[in-house]
Motif scaffolding. Structure first.
Motif, PDB file in Angstrom:
ATOM      1  N   SER A 215      -5.812  27.291 -55.537  1.00 14.57           N
ATOM      2  CA  SER A 215      -6.230  26.422 -54.439  1.00 14.57           C
ATOM      3  C   SER A 215      -5.396  25.151 -54.349  1.00 14.57           C
ATOM      4  O   SER A 215      -5.676  24.288 -53.521  1.00 14.57           O
ATOM      5  CB  SER A 215      -7.706  26.051 -54.614  1.00 14.57           C
ATOM      6  OG  SER A 215      -7.908  25.414 -55.856  1.00 14.57           O
ATOM      7  N   ARG A 216      -4.372  25.009 -55.214  1.00 16.06           N
ATOM      8  CA  ARG A 216      -3.517  23.826 -55.255  1.00 16.06           C
ATOM      9  C   ARG A 216      -4.350  22.559 -55.419  1.00 16.06           C
ATOM     10  O   ARG A 216      -4.211  21.587 -54.676  1.00 16.06           O
ATOM     11  CB  ARG A 216      -2.651  23.724 -54.002  1.00 16.06           C
ATOM     12  CG  ARG A 216      -1.693  24.862 -53.834  1.00 16.06           C
ATOM     13  CD  ARG A 216      -0.552  24.717 -54.781  1.00 16.06           C
ATOM     14  NE  ARG A 216       0.472  25.730 -54.507  1.00 16.06           N
ATOM     15  CZ  ARG A 216       1.328  26.136 -55.392  1.00 16.06           C
ATOM     16  NH1 ARG A 216       1.307  25.643 -56.597  1.00 16.06           N
ATOM     17  NH2 ARG A 216       2.218  27.044 -55.095  1.00 16.06           N
ATOM     18  N   GLU A 217      -5.248  22.591 -56.410  1.00 13.92           N
ATOM     19  CA  GLU A 217      -6.116  21.452 -56.698  1.00 13.92           C
ATOM     20  C   GLU A 217      -5.934  21.015 -58.146  1.00 13.92           C
ATOM     21  O   GLU A 217      -5.678  21.833 -59.019  1.00 13.92           O
ATOM     22  CB  GLU A 217      -7.585  21.812 -56.522  1.00 13.92           C
ATOM     23  CG  GLU A 217      -8.018  22.039 -55.124  1.00 13.92           C
ATOM     24  CD  GLU A 217      -9.500  22.324 -55.025  1.00 13.92           C
ATOM     25  OE1 GLU A 217     -10.022  22.146 -53.926  1.00 13.92           O
ATOM     26  OE2 GLU A 217     -10.127  22.704 -56.033  1.00 13.92           O
ATOM     27  N   VAL A 218      -6.106  19.725 -58.363  1.00 13.94           N
ATOM     28  CA  VAL A 218      -6.213  19.178 -59.706  1.00 13.94           C
ATOM     29  C   VAL A 218      -7.640  18.660 -59.818  1.00 13.94           C
ATOM     30  O   VAL A 218      -8.015  17.685 -59.170  1.00 13.94           O
ATOM     31  CB  VAL A 218      -5.190  18.049 -59.954  1.00 13.94           C
ATOM     32  CG1 VAL A 218      -5.382  17.448 -61.331  1.00 13.94           C
ATOM     33  CG2 VAL A 218      -3.780  18.570 -59.783  1.00 13.94           C
ATOM     34  N   VAL A 219      -8.441  19.367 -60.609  1.00 19.62           N
ATOM     35  CA  VAL A 219      -9.841  18.987 -60.803  1.00 19.62           C
ATOM     36  C   VAL A 219      -9.878  17.968 -61.926  1.00 19.62           C
ATOM     37  O   VAL A 219      -9.358  18.205 -63.018  1.00 19.62           O
ATOM     38  CB  VAL A 219     -10.703  20.222 -61.142  1.00 19.62           C
ATOM     39  CG1 VAL A 219     -12.150  19.823 -61.345  1.00 19.62           C
ATOM     40  CG2 VAL A 219     -10.589  21.258 -60.033  1.00 19.62           C
TER      41      VAL A 219
ATOM     42  N   THR B 135     -12.416  12.482 -54.157  1.00 16.69           N
ATOM     43  CA  THR B 135     -11.487  13.544 -53.792  1.00 16.69           C
ATOM     44  C   THR B 135     -10.543  13.058 -52.697  1.00 16.69           C
ATOM     45  O   THR B 135     -10.965  12.434 -51.736  1.00 16.69           O
ATOM     46  CB  THR B 135     -12.260  14.785 -53.320  1.00 16.69           C
ATOM     47  OG1 THR B 135     -13.081  15.237 -54.394  1.00 16.69           O
ATOM     48  CG2 THR B 135     -11.332  15.894 -52.896  1.00 16.69           C
ATOM     49  N   ARG B 136      -9.252  13.360 -52.882  1.00 15.37           N
ATOM     50  CA  ARG B 136      -8.247  12.994 -51.896  1.00 15.37           C
ATOM     51  C   ARG B 136      -7.389  14.212 -51.593  1.00 15.37           C
ATOM     52  O   ARG B 136      -7.113  15.025 -52.473  1.00 15.37           O
ATOM     53  CB  ARG B 136      -7.340  11.882 -52.416  1.00 15.37           C
ATOM     54  CG  ARG B 136      -8.066  10.620 -52.783  1.00 15.37           C
ATOM     55  CD  ARG B 136      -8.366   9.782 -51.542  1.00 15.37           C
ATOM     56  NE  ARG B 136      -9.361   8.766 -51.771  1.00 15.37           N
ATOM     57  CZ  ARG B 136      -9.186   7.643 -52.411  1.00 15.37           C
ATOM     58  NH1 ARG B 136      -8.017   7.362 -52.913  1.00 15.37           N
ATOM     59  NH2 ARG B 136     -10.170   6.781 -52.546  1.00 15.37           N
ATOM     60  N   TYR B 137      -6.944  14.297 -50.353  1.00 16.13           N
ATOM     61  CA  TYR B 137      -6.133  15.422 -49.902  1.00 16.13           C
ATOM     62  C   TYR B 137      -4.719  14.937 -49.596  1.00 16.13           C
ATOM     63  O   TYR B 137      -4.531  13.818 -49.116  1.00 16.13           O
ATOM     64  CB  TYR B 137      -6.748  16.049 -48.647  1.00 16.13           C
ATOM     65  CG  TYR B 137      -8.119  16.609 -48.891  1.00 16.13           C
ATOM     66  CD1 TYR B 137      -8.279  17.883 -49.408  1.00 16.13           C
ATOM     67  CD2 TYR B 137      -9.258  15.859 -48.630  1.00 16.13           C
ATOM     68  CE1 TYR B 137      -9.543  18.404 -49.647  1.00 16.13           C
ATOM     69  CE2 TYR B 137     -10.524  16.374 -48.866  1.00 16.13           C
ATOM     70  CZ  TYR B 137     -10.658  17.641 -49.377  1.00 16.13           C
ATOM     71  OH  TYR B 137     -11.898  18.146 -49.628  1.00 16.13           O
ATOM     72  N   PRO B 138      -3.714  15.797 -49.823  1.00 10.94           N
ATOM     73  CA  PRO B 138      -2.333  15.391 -49.513  1.00 10.94           C
ATOM     74  C   PRO B 138      -2.103  15.388 -48.011  1.00 10.94           C
ATOM     75  O   PRO B 138      -2.869  15.971 -47.244  1.00 10.94           O
ATOM     76  CB  PRO B 138      -1.493  16.469 -50.200  1.00 10.94           C
ATOM     77  CG  PRO B 138      -2.373  17.668 -50.213  1.00 10.94           C
ATOM     78  CD  PRO B 138      -3.777  17.147 -50.377  1.00 10.94           C
ATOM     79  N   ASP B 139      -1.024  14.736 -47.599  1.00  6.04           N
ATOM     80  CA  ASP B 139      -0.641  14.778 -46.190  1.00  6.04           C
ATOM     81  C   ASP B 139      -0.304  16.211 -45.810  1.00  6.04           C
ATOM     82  O   ASP B 139       0.148  17.011 -46.631  1.00  6.04           O
ATOM     83  CB  ASP B 139       0.574  13.881 -45.944  1.00  6.04           C
ATOM     84  CG  ASP B 139       0.224  12.409 -46.089  1.00  6.04           C
ATOM     85  OD1 ASP B 139      -0.960  12.054 -45.910  1.00  6.04           O
ATOM     86  OD2 ASP B 139       1.137  11.614 -46.396  1.00  6.04           O
ATOM     87  N   VAL B 140      -0.509  16.544 -44.565  1.00  3.09           N
ATOM     88  CA  VAL B 140      -0.322  17.907 -44.086  1.00  3.09           C
ATOM     89  C   VAL B 140       1.132  18.353 -44.201  1.00  3.09           C
ATOM     90  O   VAL B 140       1.411  19.512 -44.502  1.00  3.09           O
ATOM     91  CB  VAL B 140      -0.798  18.016 -42.616  1.00  3.09           C
ATOM     92  CG1 VAL B 140      -0.620  19.418 -42.086  1.00  3.09           C
ATOM     93  CG2 VAL B 140      -2.243  17.579 -42.491  1.00  3.09           C
TER      94      VAL B 140
ATOM     95  N   GLY C 289       1.795  17.561 -53.188  1.00  2.00           N
ATOM     96  CA  GLY C 289       1.169  18.441 -52.206  1.00  2.00           C
ATOM     97  C   GLY C 289      -0.106  19.099 -52.692  1.00  2.00           C
ATOM     98  O   GLY C 289      -0.576  20.059 -52.089  1.00  2.00           O
ATOM     99  N   TRP C 290      -0.678  18.579 -53.769  1.00  2.00           N
ATOM    100  CA  TRP C 290      -1.915  19.136 -54.323  1.00  2.00           C
ATOM    101  C   TRP C 290      -3.081  18.217 -53.978  1.00  2.00           C
ATOM    102  O   TRP C 290      -2.905  17.049 -53.655  1.00  2.00           O
ATOM    103  CB  TRP C 290      -1.803  19.257 -55.831  1.00  2.00           C
ATOM    104  CG  TRP C 290      -0.887  20.351 -56.296  1.00  2.00           C
ATOM    105  CD1 TRP C 290       0.410  20.563 -55.920  1.00  2.00           C
ATOM    106  CD2 TRP C 290      -1.201  21.370 -57.225  1.00  2.00           C
ATOM    107  NE1 TRP C 290       0.924  21.645 -56.557  1.00  2.00           N
ATOM    108  CE2 TRP C 290      -0.035  22.162 -57.378  1.00  2.00           C
ATOM    109  CE3 TRP C 290      -2.327  21.699 -57.957  1.00  2.00           C
ATOM    110  CZ2 TRP C 290       0.013  23.254 -58.224  1.00  2.00           C
ATOM    111  CZ3 TRP C 290      -2.271  22.779 -58.816  1.00  2.00           C
ATOM    112  CH2 TRP C 290      -1.120  23.552 -58.933  1.00  2.00           C
ATOM    113  N   THR C 291      -4.305  18.758 -54.075  1.00  2.00           N
ATOM    114  CA  THR C 291      -5.519  17.988 -53.830  1.00  2.00           C
ATOM    115  C   THR C 291      -6.020  17.405 -55.148  1.00  2.00           C
ATOM    116  O   THR C 291      -6.033  18.079 -56.173  1.00  2.00           O
ATOM    117  CB  THR C 291      -6.618  18.897 -53.235  1.00  2.00           C
ATOM    118  OG1 THR C 291      -6.138  19.425 -52.000  1.00  2.00           O
ATOM    119  CG2 THR C 291      -7.913  18.151 -53.004  1.00  2.00           C
TER     120      THR C 291
END
Length: 157
Positions: free
Chosen positions: A76-80, A11-16, A147-149
């Motif tokens: 949740s702005r996620e790509v699972v 799992t990776r998160y986008p920059d703030v 901007g998505w996780t």
């Protein structure tokens, strides 16, 4: 436990400071990645795949098929994502065995040959190279740049 699980699943998160793009723009960005120059294809998911976008790659030299299924979760702005690999390997008795793998592992393969060089000396020359990162990295970068996780899963999808 969250950070350990994130590391285990990839799992990776986008920059703030990155503004999240709408779902339609992210889908278009992902679909634009697959093409003849990329070595893999990206398409809309079918109903039975339970995915919005699917990236596929066939590697005939390794008798390997790789598929990354992606479900877009706008709330949740996620790509699972879930990565699956089907292939054949040679078992200890010399027979070919079908294999299946699931999860965010990195697979790298290279093949070499001994050839004569211009000076007449024999050298090792790489004839084939494969890395699962060649498909996963552009997909993950597109998701993070939007901007998505990027959330990897192993069991439930």
């Amino acid at each position: 436990m969250g950070r350990l699980r994130d590391r285990w699943t990839g799992t990776r998160y986008p920059d703030v400071d990155v503004r999240a793009l709408p779902t339609t723009e992210l889908r278009e960005a992902l679909l634009a990645l697959g093409g003849p120059d990329s070595g893999f294809r990206v398409r809309q998911g079918f109903g039975k795949e339970k995915a919005d976008v699917v990236a596929e790659r066939r590697v005939p030299e390794l008798d390997l098929n790789v598929k990354i299924r992606m479900r877009l979760v706008p709330m949740s702005r996620e790509v699972v994502t879930i990565e699956e690999q089907w292939g054949r390997e040679i078992s200890h008795d010399g027979s070919k065995v079908r294999t299946y793998g699931r999860g965010g592992s990195t697979r790298i393969a290279r093949q070499w040959e001994i050839r004569k060089g211009p000076d007449g000396r024999r050298r090792l020359v790489e004839t084939f190279r494969y890395s699962s990162r060649e498909m996963k990295d552009p997909l993950r970068s597109a998701v993070l740049d939007a901007g998505w996780t990027w959330r990897g899963v192993l069991f439930r999808f």
